[in-house]
Scaffold this active site. Structure first.
Site, PDB file in Angstrom:
ATOM      1  N   SER A 155       0.823  -1.210   0.000  1.00  0.00           N
ATOM      2  CA  SER A 155       0.000   0.000   0.000  1.00  0.00           C
ATOM      3  C   SER A 155       0.859   1.262   0.000  1.00  0.00           C
ATOM      4  O   SER A 155       2.001   1.265   0.476  1.00  0.00           O
ATOM      5  CB  SER A 155      -0.916   0.018   1.224  1.00  0.00           C
ATOM      6  OG  SER A 155      -1.716  -1.136   1.271  1.00  0.00           O
TER       7      SER A 155
HETATM    8  N1  SAH Z   1      -0.363  -5.216   3.987  1.00  0.00           N
HETATM    9  C1  SAH Z   1       0.421  -5.513   2.800  1.00  0.00           C
HETATM   10  C2  SAH Z   1      -0.279  -5.163   1.506  1.00  0.00           C
HETATM   11  C3  SAH Z   1      -1.339  -6.105   1.228  1.00  0.00           C
HETATM   12  S1  SAH Z   1      -2.011  -6.208  -0.378  1.00  0.00           S
HETATM   13  C4  SAH Z   1       1.779  -4.842   2.849  1.00  0.00           C
HETATM   14  O1  SAH Z   1       2.043  -4.108   3.793  1.00  0.00           O
HETATM   15  O2  SAH Z   1       2.576  -5.089   1.945  1.00  0.00           O
HETATM   16  C5  SAH Z   1      -3.312  -7.322   0.056  1.00  0.00           C
HETATM   17  C6  SAH Z   1      -2.864  -8.713   0.380  1.00  0.00           C
HETATM   18  O3  SAH Z   1      -4.018  -9.422   0.821  1.00  0.00           O
HETATM   19  C7  SAH Z   1      -2.312  -9.484  -0.802  1.00  0.00           C
HETATM   20  O4  SAH Z   1      -1.032  -9.968  -0.475  1.00  0.00           O
HETATM   21  C8  SAH Z   1      -3.311 -10.636  -0.984  1.00  0.00           C
HETATM   22  O5  SAH Z   1      -2.712 -11.838  -1.407  1.00  0.00           O
HETATM   23  C9  SAH Z   1      -3.869 -10.763   0.407  1.00  0.00           C
HETATM   24  N2  SAH Z   1      -5.176 -11.407   0.531  1.00  0.00           N
HETATM   25  C10 SAH Z   1      -6.248 -11.313  -0.282  1.00  0.00           C
HETATM   26  N3  SAH Z   1      -7.263 -12.057   0.194  1.00  0.00           N
HETATM   27  C11 SAH Z   1      -6.834 -12.620   1.358  1.00  0.00           C
HETATM   28  C12 SAH Z   1      -7.428 -13.484   2.324  1.00  0.00           C
HETATM   29  N4  SAH Z   1      -8.674 -13.936   2.215  1.00  0.00           N
HETATM   30  N5  SAH Z   1      -6.681 -13.854   3.394  1.00  0.00           N
HETATM   31  C13 SAH Z   1      -5.402 -13.421   3.530  1.00  0.00           C
HETATM   32  N6  SAH Z   1      -4.791 -12.610   2.638  1.00  0.00           N
HETATM   33  C14 SAH Z   1      -5.495 -12.205   1.569  1.00  0.00           C
END
Ligand code: SAH
Length: 206
Positions: A52
């Site tokens: 993000s």
């Molecule tokens: N917080 C992260 C950015 C996340 S982007 C950072 O600091 O880099 C969103 C993430 O959510 C992605 O890696 C995606 O694979 C994950 N995601 C999507 N659906 C999910 C679920 N049901 N459970 C766990 N992770 C999930």
């Protein structure tokens, strides 16, 4: 980054600003993106996901307002950057990621940076939260859900547990802060945002 993107645009919590100043963001982005690691934008990470934008990380952390020692569930580990920021604020973090490649890389990265004791990375569907570890003082979801997942609401502590989550359509959401007091959940809208989808049982279909 801290002065021009965060403080100037309304981030007030000094603990959040300090954590964002201390954490080396370049360690969380792919090598070819290191020159733009502190840019005012989300950046691609493996598995088609994103780390993000700094402002969003700061805003979500400020809304969650974790206190030292709080138990926090971080959903969507991605690069591990958000989990590390929460750890720098003194939270004990369980972070859930559904992509095996990302979970494995984040686990190693966080251990190398010294967060191994404070952050546990798990593989799984975070839309269901983690009922074994509940109640949680805070839950932060870095992926967009079609509605507030009931599992997550129910896993908040009853005395002021806080959930920060983008809710809405696939291409456009609103960032919500949900605060639980007993069996009352107060909701506040913090404005429009764009996140990758939360894919899972209480998220969007894969
Ligand atoms: N917080 C992260 C950015 C996340 S982007 C950072 O600091 O880099 C969103 C993430 O959510 C992605 O890696 C995606 O694979 C994950 N995601 C999507 N659906 C999910 C679920 N049901 N459970 C766990 N992770 C999930």
């Amino acid at each position: 980054m801290v002065e021009t993107q965060l403080r100037a645009r309304g981030i007030r919590d000094d603990r959040v600003l300090d954590a964002m100043a201390r954490l080396p963001r370049e360690r969380f982005v792919p090598e070819d993106r290191r020159p733009v690691a502190y840019a005012d934008e989300a950046l691609p990470i493996p598995a088609g996901q994103t780390i993000s934008q700094p402002w969003i990380v700061a805003r979500m952390t400020e809304l969650l307002a974790p206190r030292p020692g709080d138990r926090v569930l971080d959903i969507g580990t991605g690069s591990g950057y958000q989990a590390a920021i929460l750890a720098l604020l003194g939270a004990r973090v369980t972070s859930i990621e559904r992509q095996p490649e990302l979970a494995a890389t984040a686990r190693v990265r966080l251990a190398e940076l010294g967060f191994g004791d404070q952050v546990e990375v798990r593989l799984g569907d975070g839309s269901l939260g983690d009922s074994v570890g509940a109640p949680w003082d805070g839950i932060l979801v870095a992926a967009a859900a079609p509605a507030v997942p009931v599992s997550l609401r129910d896993q908040l502590s009853t005395d002021g547990g806080r959930l920060v989550i983008p809710v809405g359509h696939l291409r456009r959401q609103n960032l919500l802060l949900v605060v639980r007091r007993g069996d009352v959940w107060e909701e506040r809208d913090d404005g429009p945002v764009v996140f990758v989808p939360l894919v899972g049982e209480e998220g969007f279909p894969g």
